[in-house]
Design a protein around this motif. Sequence first.
Motif, PDB file in Angstrom:
ATOM      1  N   THR A 108       0.832  -1.208   0.000  1.00  0.00           N
ATOM      2  CA  THR A 108       0.000   0.000   0.000  1.00  0.00           C
ATOM      3  C   THR A 108       0.865   1.256   0.000  1.00  0.00           C
ATOM      4  O   THR A 108       0.497   2.268  -0.597  1.00  0.00           O
ATOM      5  CB  THR A 108      -0.941   0.011   1.214  1.00  0.00           C
ATOM      6  OG1 THR A 108      -0.180  -0.007   2.429  1.00  0.00           O
ATOM      7  CG2 THR A 108      -1.862  -1.199   1.189  1.00  0.00           C
ATOM      8  N   LEU A 271      -2.007  -1.766  -6.613  1.00  0.00           N
ATOM      9  CA  LEU A 271      -2.468  -2.648  -5.546  1.00  0.00           C
ATOM     10  C   LEU A 271      -2.831  -4.039  -6.055  1.00  0.00           C
ATOM     11  O   LEU A 271      -2.700  -5.033  -5.328  1.00  0.00           O
ATOM     12  CB  LEU A 271      -3.684  -2.035  -4.857  1.00  0.00           C
ATOM     13  CG  LEU A 271      -3.450  -0.762  -4.049  1.00  0.00           C
ATOM     14  CD1 LEU A 271      -4.783  -0.161  -3.625  1.00  0.00           C
ATOM     15  CD2 LEU A 271      -2.575  -1.029  -2.829  1.00  0.00           C
ATOM     16  N   THR A 361      -7.013   1.417   1.304  1.00  0.00           N
ATOM     17  CA  THR A 361      -6.199   2.425   0.622  1.00  0.00           C
ATOM     18  C   THR A 361      -7.007   3.154  -0.450  1.00  0.00           C
ATOM     19  O   THR A 361      -6.947   4.390  -0.566  1.00  0.00           O
ATOM     20  CB  THR A 361      -4.968   1.765  -0.019  1.00  0.00           C
ATOM     21  OG1 THR A 361      -4.202   1.113   1.007  1.00  0.00           O
ATOM     22  CG2 THR A 361      -4.096   2.793  -0.712  1.00  0.00           C
TER      23      THR A 361
END
Length: 471
Positions: A108, A271, A361
């Motif tokens: 992240t 991600l 996130t």
Amino acid sequence: MTDQAAHASGSRSEPESAAGGRRLTTRETAELLGVKPETVYAYVSRGQLSSVRAPGGRGSTFDAAEVEALVRRTGRREHTPAGNDLVFRTGITLIEQDRYYFRGVDATELAREYGYEEVAEWLWTGELRPGVRFDAPAAALAAARRAVGALPAHSGSTDRLRVAVIAAAAADPLRFDLSPRAVLSSARSLIPTLVGALPVIGGAKPGEGAGPGEGAGPGEGAGPGEGAGRDEDGGRDEDGSGTLAQQLWPRLTARPADPASLAVLDTALVLLIDHDLAASTLAARVAASAHAHPYAVVSAGLGVLEGPLHGAASGLAHRMLTEVVDRGGAAPVVADHLRTGRRVPGLGHRLYTGEDPRGRTLFALLEKVPQAADALAAARDVVSTTARHTPLHANIDLALAALSVSCGMPAEAGETVFAVSRTAGWIAHALEEYAERPLRMRPSGQYGGPRPPQPSPTPAPGEGHGEDPPR
């Protein structure tokens, strides 16, 4: 065997034999080979290892040099934990304590600081190259666009991506070169080819992003310290080609891109690069184990990704969030899902007991996107409504759905982002697998059919051998 391995085995080795060779216990041998003790004796019965009865008659001992030679020939296999059928060594992704890491670095944090191409390049090579860009070869892109253009109008994005991969492979006569350098060259060209082969939505032109002149980002040749971190506009190049996120944006929505939305898309791409051995990644590694070329590896991953329990899950969450926004609340929508026996999409993950760090996130970044307010409120309503019965956290699928709903993207947009992003992860796993013993993934089936001998099958009544059936 190293002192560390001897310590890990939990027992002490027998002293050196009279011939001067170090002797290992059965437990140490099994640990070094990565197998169960019973398998060690199977190696003995097949003549692959020799054993000597230990003093006092307690088990057998094995020559360390012979065991290490067997390890080199066969490759060390990890013990299989309960509940898993296959376990492979990988240095790409670690998931533990509700966090996940790329090569030991918090994924992240990487996603917040660097763009997709930068992280993909680093994951493949170990070198961080600020401002790196991937380019699609003209011949491959033209072939992919022609192939995608021949598909029916109703074809989905994953259909188009699968066809684009095949076309790009056919345009690359060097695709069978599995050296790391060649594989990486194919990967750097394939990913932008996939994006460039997708049709532009609403007449926007490829490369349109945050608007001309806003924060031109550095080119590929940027030196150390130049261009590190994410540009305010998502990293637009001076030549207008932009980052991969900017190239992908007009293929997901007709709305103009703004810096905050582009940052969310680029972060999502980072991600989703890898997430340990998900189903599609396992398929990609099986293909690589057979020494399939990298395009075939990606094709294998795409074939699995399309399932509703994998890459397509965000589409289900998109439709649910849209309905929640339209109906003004999550309660009736959640009730409809439960009444019909459907699970509420976008909640929970088998690898996390708490929040999915990827979803957390993205949700944080979506707070900076003004038009995402309604979708975020709908997502929070879904989580709080279901929490009355089961305390499940939002996952990456719900976050992707919030992005797609708020930016006017179709339901399959999350799947498209997933597929493009994960291509880099499949290539990373292919590079690992090419270095392993070929065809090591050969499980044995547990036959449950009729035992032989059985009589040969006979034609159905009224049908002759090779004759047309009666009409």
